[in-house]
Design a protein around this motif. Structure first.
Motif, PDB file in Angstrom:
ATOM      1  N   TRP A 166      -2.938  -1.264  -4.122  1.00  6.05           N
ATOM      2  CA  TRP A 166      -1.509  -1.011  -4.227  1.00  6.05           C
ATOM      3  C   TRP A 166      -0.902  -1.903  -5.310  1.00  6.05           C
ATOM      4  CZ3 TRP A 166       2.488  -4.600  -2.926  1.00  6.05           C
ATOM      5  CH2 TRP A 166       2.005  -5.861  -2.530  1.00  6.05           C
ATOM      6  N   ALA A 167       0.396  -1.708  -5.569  1.00  8.01           N
ATOM      7  CA  ALA A 167       1.138  -2.585  -6.473  1.00  8.01           C
ATOM      8  C   ALA A 167       2.606  -2.550  -6.080  1.00  8.01           C
ATOM      9  CB  ALA A 167       0.977  -2.152  -7.934  1.00  8.01           C
ATOM     10  N   THR A 168       3.315  -3.619  -6.388  1.00  2.48           N
ATOM     11  CA  THR A 168       4.725  -3.712  -6.002  1.00  2.48           C
ATOM     12  C   THR A 168       5.595  -2.696  -6.740  1.00  2.48           C
ATOM     13  OG1 THR A 168       5.181  -5.418  -7.678  1.00  2.48           O
ATOM     14  CG2 THR A 168       4.469  -6.178  -5.507  1.00  2.48           C
ATOM     15  N   TRP A 169       5.148  -2.281  -7.939  1.00  4.81           N
ATOM     16  CA  TRP A 169       5.959  -1.356  -8.745  1.00  4.81           C
ATOM     17  C   TRP A 169       5.774   0.101  -8.325  1.00  4.81           C
ATOM     18  CZ3 TRP A 169       2.747   2.156 -10.877  1.00  4.81           C
ATOM     19  CH2 TRP A 169       1.421   1.778 -11.113  1.00  4.81           C
ATOM     20  N   CYS A 170       4.895   0.377  -7.377  1.00  9.00           N
ATOM     21  CA  CYS A 170       4.494   1.740  -7.030  1.00  9.00           C
ATOM     22  C   CYS A 170       5.254   2.242  -5.797  1.00  9.00           C
ATOM     23  CB  CYS A 170       2.988   1.749  -6.774  1.00  9.00           C
ATOM     24  SG  CYS A 170       2.358   3.259  -6.042  1.00  9.00           S
ATOM     25  N   PRO A 171       6.210   3.172  -5.950  1.00 12.91           N
ATOM     26  CA  PRO A 171       6.978   3.662  -4.794  1.00 12.91           C
ATOM     27  C   PRO A 171       6.129   4.255  -3.669  1.00 12.91           C
ATOM     28  CG  PRO A 171       8.095   4.259  -6.819  1.00 12.91           C
ATOM     29  CD  PRO A 171       6.755   3.702  -7.222  1.00 12.91           C
ATOM     30  N   PRO A 172       5.101   5.098  -3.946  1.00 13.58           N
ATOM     31  CA  PRO A 172       4.286   5.599  -2.826  1.00 13.58           C
ATOM     32  C   PRO A 172       3.547   4.489  -2.087  1.00 13.58           C
ATOM     33  CG  PRO A 172       3.983   6.982  -4.768  1.00 13.58           C
ATOM     34  CD  PRO A 172       4.740   5.778  -5.217  1.00 13.58           C
ATOM     35  N   CYS A 173       3.166   3.434  -2.816  1.00 13.37           N
ATOM     36  CA  CYS A 173       2.524   2.290  -2.153  1.00 13.37           C
ATOM     37  C   CYS A 173       3.491   1.643  -1.172  1.00 13.37           C
ATOM     38  CB  CYS A 173       2.071   1.256  -3.176  1.00 13.37           C
ATOM     39  SG  CYS A 173       0.903   1.835  -4.419  1.00 13.37           S
ATOM     40  N   ARG A 174       4.703   1.397  -1.620  1.00 13.55           N
ATOM     41  CA  ARG A 174       5.689   0.754  -0.757  1.00 13.55           C
ATOM     42  C   ARG A 174       6.066   1.660   0.420  1.00 13.55           C
ATOM     43  NH1 ARG A 174       8.176  -0.428  -5.784  1.00 13.55           N
ATOM     44  NH2 ARG A 174       9.907   0.951  -5.248  1.00 13.55           N
ATOM     45  N   PHE A 197       7.422 -10.638  -3.674  1.00 19.64           N
ATOM     46  CA  PHE A 197       7.608  -9.385  -2.934  1.00 19.64           C
ATOM     47  C   PHE A 197       7.451  -9.628  -1.432  1.00 19.64           C
ATOM     48  CE2 PHE A 197       5.611  -5.733  -0.849  1.00 19.64           C
ATOM     49  CZ  PHE A 197       6.550  -4.741  -1.077  1.00 19.64           C
ATOM     50  N   LEU A 198       6.451 -10.399  -1.052  1.00 21.52           N
ATOM     51  CA  LEU A 198       6.217 -10.651   0.371  1.00 21.52           C
ATOM     52  C   LEU A 198       7.295 -11.549   0.970  1.00 21.52           C
ATOM     53  CD1 LEU A 198       2.333 -11.081   0.352  1.00 21.52           C
ATOM     54  CD2 LEU A 198       3.675  -9.092   1.071  1.00 21.52           C
ATOM     55  N   LYS A 199       7.841 -12.461   0.184  1.00 21.47           N
ATOM     56  CA  LYS A 199       8.963 -13.271   0.678  1.00 21.47           C
ATOM     57  C   LYS A 199      10.162 -12.391   0.988  1.00 21.47           C
ATOM     58  CE  LYS A 199       7.743 -17.577  -1.695  1.00 21.47           C
ATOM     59  NZ  LYS A 199       8.092 -18.502  -2.820  1.00 21.47           N
ATOM     60  N   TYR A 239       5.766  -7.720   6.674  1.00 18.64           N
ATOM     61  CA  TYR A 239       4.377  -7.348   6.419  1.00 18.64           C
ATOM     62  C   TYR A 239       3.466  -8.533   6.696  1.00 18.64           C
ATOM     63  CZ  TYR A 239       6.549  -3.367   4.119  1.00 18.64           C
ATOM     64  OH  TYR A 239       7.299  -2.237   3.853  1.00 18.64           O
ATOM     65  N   THR A 240       2.634  -8.371   7.715  1.00 19.10           N
ATOM     66  CA  THR A 240       1.734  -9.449   8.125  1.00 19.10           C
ATOM     67  C   THR A 240       0.264  -9.088   7.925  1.00 19.10           C
ATOM     68  OG1 THR A 240       1.632  -8.669  10.427  1.00 19.10           O
ATOM     69  CG2 THR A 240       3.414 -10.197   9.862  1.00 19.10           C
ATOM     70  N   PHE A 241      -0.040  -7.853   7.522  1.00 15.22           N
ATOM     71  CA  PHE A 241      -1.440  -7.494   7.319  1.00 15.22           C
ATOM     72  C   PHE A 241      -1.988  -8.209   6.086  1.00 15.22           C
ATOM     73  CE2 PHE A 241       1.135  -4.045   5.474  1.00 15.22           C
ATOM     74  CZ  PHE A 241       0.614  -3.911   4.201  1.00 15.22           C
ATOM     75  N   PRO A 242      -3.299  -8.465   6.037  1.00 19.20           N
ATOM     76  CA  PRO A 242      -3.882  -9.311   4.992  1.00 19.20           C
ATOM     77  C   PRO A 242      -3.737  -8.724   3.585  1.00 19.20           C
ATOM     78  CG  PRO A 242      -5.365  -9.151   6.867  1.00 19.20           C
ATOM     79  CD  PRO A 242      -4.285  -8.135   7.088  1.00 19.20           C
ATOM     80  N   MET A 243      -3.250  -9.547   2.676  1.00 18.49           N
ATOM     81  CA  MET A 243      -3.053  -9.173   1.278  1.00 18.49           C
ATOM     82  C   MET A 243      -3.978 -10.000   0.380  1.00 18.49           C
ATOM     83  SD  MET A 243      -0.284  -7.061   1.171  1.00 18.49           S
ATOM     84  CE  MET A 243       1.179  -6.669   2.130  1.00 18.49           C
ATOM     85  N   TYR A 244      -4.438  -9.360  -0.702  1.00 17.53           N
ATOM     86  CA  TYR A 244      -5.340 -10.020  -1.640  1.00 17.53           C
ATOM     87  C   TYR A 244      -4.896  -9.711  -3.068  1.00 17.53           C
ATOM     88  CZ  TYR A 244      -8.151 -10.531   2.545  1.00 17.53           C
ATOM     89  OH  TYR A 244      -8.573 -10.836   3.811  1.00 17.53           O
ATOM     90  N   LEU A 245      -5.405 -10.503  -4.011  1.00 17.82           N
ATOM     91  CA  LEU A 245      -4.984 -10.409  -5.404  1.00 17.82           C
ATOM     92  C   LEU A 245      -6.132 -10.032  -6.319  1.00 17.82           C
ATOM     93  CD1 LEU A 245      -3.037 -13.809  -5.502  1.00 17.82           C
ATOM     94  CD2 LEU A 245      -2.014 -11.540  -5.193  1.00 17.82           C
TER      95      LEU A 245
END
Length: 219
Positions: free
Chosen positions: A109-117, A152-154, A159-165
């Motif tokens: 996913w990405a923060t700029w992607c509306p379907p992702c959000r 974005f997460l702040k 959203y508490t599910f695990p995020m990675y970079l």
């Protein structure tokens, strides 16, 4: 080489199956995987027959029709992943082996992607409703700086599910070059059993029920 070729062909099948789904795509990312697919050798003599024999021996995959009803492309047999490593939010290197022994929803996913959000609230619900079974989520931000993701997460502390970079996007290229969101379901051995290019909701009762069952029944 055979594993890499099989993965390229599998991703091509996934992309074809998902042409009508809602997804974001950066043109340069789309070009990378088109070139990979075009340059990959197509000498699969003997392997196709082997796949047919394996499928016949194992019988129909019990989860196939149910995942297909949800819009996933189901691989004819579990596919080992190409080498894959990302970082957690503390910049520590991790791979999918971190989640060995669990069924994993691997989401790019990405923060700029509306379907992702749009799908993220449903992923959070799925995460909360599967804490008691062998299931986890690995949501990988594609080609974005750490600060962009943490900011974005702040702003979205729900959203508490695990995020990675994957700040460079290199690790994600073999998986998400066709567009994002792209999502794979991994068995407990870290092999892909199904994939989806595009957004969907993951909080419906039939979806939650199936993922719980996958966590209980998959090896």
């Amino acid at each position: 080489m055979k594993r890499q070729l099989r993965w390229v062909l599998s991703i091509s099948s996934l992309a074809i199956a998902a042409l009508m789904l809602s997804a974001c795509a950066k043109p340069e990312a789309m070009t990378i995987n088109r070139q990979e697919a075009a340059q990959a050798p197509v000498d699969t003599a003997g392997e196709a027959d082997g796949n047919i024999l394996v499928a016949a021996a194992e019988g129909a995959l019990w989860y196939a029709s149910r995942l297909e009803d949800l819009g996933f492309y189901v691989f004819p047999k579990p596919e080992p992943l190409p080498p894959f490593g990302v970082q957690d939010l503390n910049s520590k290197a991790v791979g999918v082996d971190k989640l060995a022994g669990k069924v994993v929803l691997l989401n790019f996913w990405a923060t700029w992607c509306p379907p992702c959000r749009a799908e993220m609230p449903s992923i959070e619900i799925l995460y909360k409703k599967t804490r008691d079974v062998a299931f986890d989520i690995m949501a990988v931000s594609v080609a974005e700086p750490k600060k962009t993701v943490t900011d974005f997460l702040k702003g979205n502390p729900q959203y508490t599910f695990p995020m990675y970079l994957d700040e460079t996007g290199a690790a994600s290229a073999p998986f998400a070059g066709r567009g994002i969101p792209t999502t794979f379901i991994l068995d407990k051995q870290g092999r892909a059993i199904a994939g989806l290019v595009g957004s969907r909701m993951y909080d419906g009762p039939e979806v939650v029920r199936l993922f719980r069952e996958l966590a209980e029944r998959l090896p």
